[in-house]
Design a protein around this motif. Structure first.
Motif, PDB file in Angstrom:
ATOM      1  N   ASN A  58      26.821 -32.731  11.034  1.00  0.00           N
ATOM      2  CA  ASN A  58      27.046 -32.499  12.458  1.00  0.00           C
ATOM      3  C   ASN A  58      25.912 -31.647  13.023  1.00  0.00           C
ATOM      4  OD1 ASN A  58      29.745 -33.739  12.730  1.00  0.00           O
ATOM      5  ND2 ASN A  58      30.321 -32.165  11.260  1.00  0.00           N
ATOM      6  N   ILE A  59      25.214 -32.184  13.994  1.00  0.00           N
ATOM      7  CA  ILE A  59      24.030 -31.523  14.540  1.00  0.00           C
ATOM      8  C   ILE A  59      24.410 -30.617  15.702  1.00  0.00           C
ATOM      9  CG2 ILE A  59      21.721 -31.888  15.481  1.00  0.00           C
ATOM     10  CD1 ILE A  59      22.192 -32.935  12.594  1.00  0.00           C
ATOM     11  N   LYS A  60      23.819 -29.420  15.709  1.00  0.00           N
ATOM     12  CA  LYS A  60      23.991 -28.469  16.811  1.00  0.00           C
ATOM     13  C   LYS A  60      22.632 -28.165  17.423  1.00  0.00           C
ATOM     14  CE  LYS A  60      27.900 -26.306  14.418  1.00  0.00           C
ATOM     15  NZ  LYS A  60      28.453 -25.053  13.853  1.00  0.00           N
ATOM     16  N   SER A  61      22.631 -27.408  18.511  1.00  0.00           N
ATOM     17  CA  SER A  61      21.368 -27.090  19.184  1.00  0.00           C
ATOM     18  C   SER A  61      20.454 -26.250  18.301  1.00  0.00           C
ATOM     19  CB  SER A  61      21.646 -26.356  20.502  1.00  0.00           C
ATOM     20  OG  SER A  61      22.359 -25.154  20.259  1.00  0.00           O
ATOM     21  N   THR A  62      21.048 -25.528  17.341  1.00  0.00           N
ATOM     22  CA  THR A  62      20.256 -24.654  16.471  1.00  0.00           C
ATOM     23  C   THR A  62      19.892 -25.306  15.138  1.00  0.00           C
ATOM     24  OG1 THR A  62      22.326 -23.702  15.622  1.00  0.00           O
ATOM     25  CG2 THR A  62      21.249 -22.547  17.451  1.00  0.00           C
ATOM     26  N   LEU A 112      25.797 -41.945   5.271  1.00  0.00           N
ATOM     27  CA  LEU A 112      25.368 -40.651   5.796  1.00  0.00           C
ATOM     28  C   LEU A 112      25.418 -40.709   7.316  1.00  0.00           C
ATOM     29  CD1 LEU A 112      24.088 -37.819   5.581  1.00  0.00           C
ATOM     30  CD2 LEU A 112      21.847 -38.944   5.525  1.00  0.00           C
ATOM     31  N   LEU A 113      26.246 -39.868   7.901  1.00  0.00           N
ATOM     32  CA  LEU A 113      26.356 -39.776   9.354  1.00  0.00           C
ATOM     33  C   LEU A 113      25.570 -38.568   9.846  1.00  0.00           C
ATOM     34  CD1 LEU A 113      27.553 -40.395  12.179  1.00  0.00           C
ATOM     35  CD2 LEU A 113      29.537 -38.996  11.520  1.00  0.00           C
ATOM     36  N   ALA A 120      19.925 -31.537  19.074  1.00  0.00           N
ATOM     37  CA  ALA A 120      18.913 -30.692  18.436  1.00  0.00           C
ATOM     38  C   ALA A 120      17.627 -30.663  19.260  1.00  0.00           C
ATOM     39  CB  ALA A 120      18.630 -31.202  17.031  1.00  0.00           C
ATOM     40  N   ASP A 121      16.696 -29.837  18.818  1.00  0.00           N
ATOM     41  CA  ASP A 121      15.386 -29.742  19.432  1.00  0.00           C
ATOM     42  C   ASP A 121      14.683 -31.099  19.416  1.00  0.00           C
ATOM     43  OD1 ASP A 121      12.237 -29.155  18.821  1.00  0.00           O
ATOM     44  OD2 ASP A 121      13.089 -27.705  20.240  1.00  0.00           O
ATOM     45  N   ILE A 122      13.801 -31.336  20.363  1.00  0.00           N
ATOM     46  CA  ILE A 122      13.134 -32.630  20.504  1.00  0.00           C
ATOM     47  C   ILE A 122      12.317 -32.990  19.264  1.00  0.00           C
ATOM     48  CG2 ILE A 122      11.095 -31.640  21.615  1.00  0.00           C
ATOM     49  CD1 ILE A 122      12.747 -35.069  22.359  1.00  0.00           C
TER      50      ILE A 122
END
Length: 279
Positions: A58-62, A112-113, A120-122
């Motif tokens: 699970n991807i977050k902004s950090t 893999l999800l 996230a960052d660009i």
């Protein structure tokens, strides 16, 4: 074995084609669509249908791309060296495996999800290009190269919050999940609420699609929200007659399941006020 949908997940023909094409090409499947259209659930159902374990990142902004590979805990190693711990002599004790590492070292093929990559960052997608291409990465602290035993089936979801780099897009098979039409929505409802009375469902879906099509709506309700709404209608034992509205009441019953911000509630209140003024 090909993905054909499951008993719990209604997959349209174009979606099943996209999943199977990505598996055949051995490329990540990039899935976009409105929030709540089943992108994350798709990965779970693909894993179930193909009898694979699923690993979810699970991807977050950090979140940084390196975290998907591994992290080296230099602080713990320094502390242990100061305490004279024996384990400090093996740097491997301070390597924390990331989701990609776990997927690469699995004895069997996994799904893999990489969920909500656009949070996230660009630079995040570009930082994963080589690893997703070559299915390997180098661990500098130990000097070892981790190579995938079995190429994982990779599903990447995006809510379109930001554009993804072209170099990353070239390496993916792309599919956009369109919002279900009424016929498809009926199939989805039948999976989650079998036996719902047709009159109630017809009235509810009519109101739902009218609400979604209202000009000026800030957040359109999603598939998951209409399923929650129908669950409430059934719990309250409401009928199609109970759902009928007049011009003085533009808001549907139990609208809190569908409208998730005050601007949209005020919009329907204004529509009701204007309807009363025209009577």
């Amino acid at each position: 074995m090909k993905f054909q949908g499951t008993a719990e997940y209604v997959a349209t023909d174009d979606l099943t084609i996209a999943v199977n094409a990505a598996v055949t090409l051995e490329r990540p499947l990039l899935v976009k669509g409105e929030p709540g259209t089943g992108k994350t659930e798709l990965a779970r159902q693909v894993a179930q249908a193909l009898r694979c374990e699923m690993i979810e990142w699970n991807i977050k902004s950090t979140t940084r791309a390196q975290q998907g590979l591994y992290e080296y805990d230099a602080v713990s190693r320094l502390r242990d060296s100061q305490l004279g711990e024996e384990r400090v002599h093996d740097v491997g004790n301070y390597i924390r495996k990331g989701k990609l590492w776990k997927a690469f070292e699995s004895d069997k093929r996994v799904v893999l999800l990489i969920d909500e990559i656009d949070k996230a960052d660009i630079e995040f997608p570009n930082d994963l290009l080589q690893e997703l291409d070559k299915m390997e990465f180098f661990v500098y602290e130990t000097g070892e190269t981790i190579v995938a035993r079995h190429r994982p089936i990779i599903l990447i979801t995006s809510n379109n919050e930001k554009e993804l780099p072209d170099a990353f897009l070239r390496r993916c098979f792309f599919h956009y999940i369109r919002f279900p039409d009424e016929a498809t929505m009926r199939k989805i409802v039948d999976v989650h609420h079998p036996g719902i009375k047709d009159a109630l469902l017809t009235t509810a879906l009519t109101q739902f699609y009218e609400l979604r099509d209202t000009p000026g709506l800030k957040k359109k309700p999603s598939t998951s929200e209409v399923l929650d709404w129908l669950k409430l209608l059934l719990a309250e034992d409401l009928t199609s007659e109970d759902l009928k509205r007049d011009g003085a009441n533009a808001l549907p019953k139990l609208h809190g399941a569908l409208l998730k911000n005050e601007q949209d509630v005020h919009l329907f209140e204004r529509l009701a006020f204007m309807a009363r003024g025209q009577r």
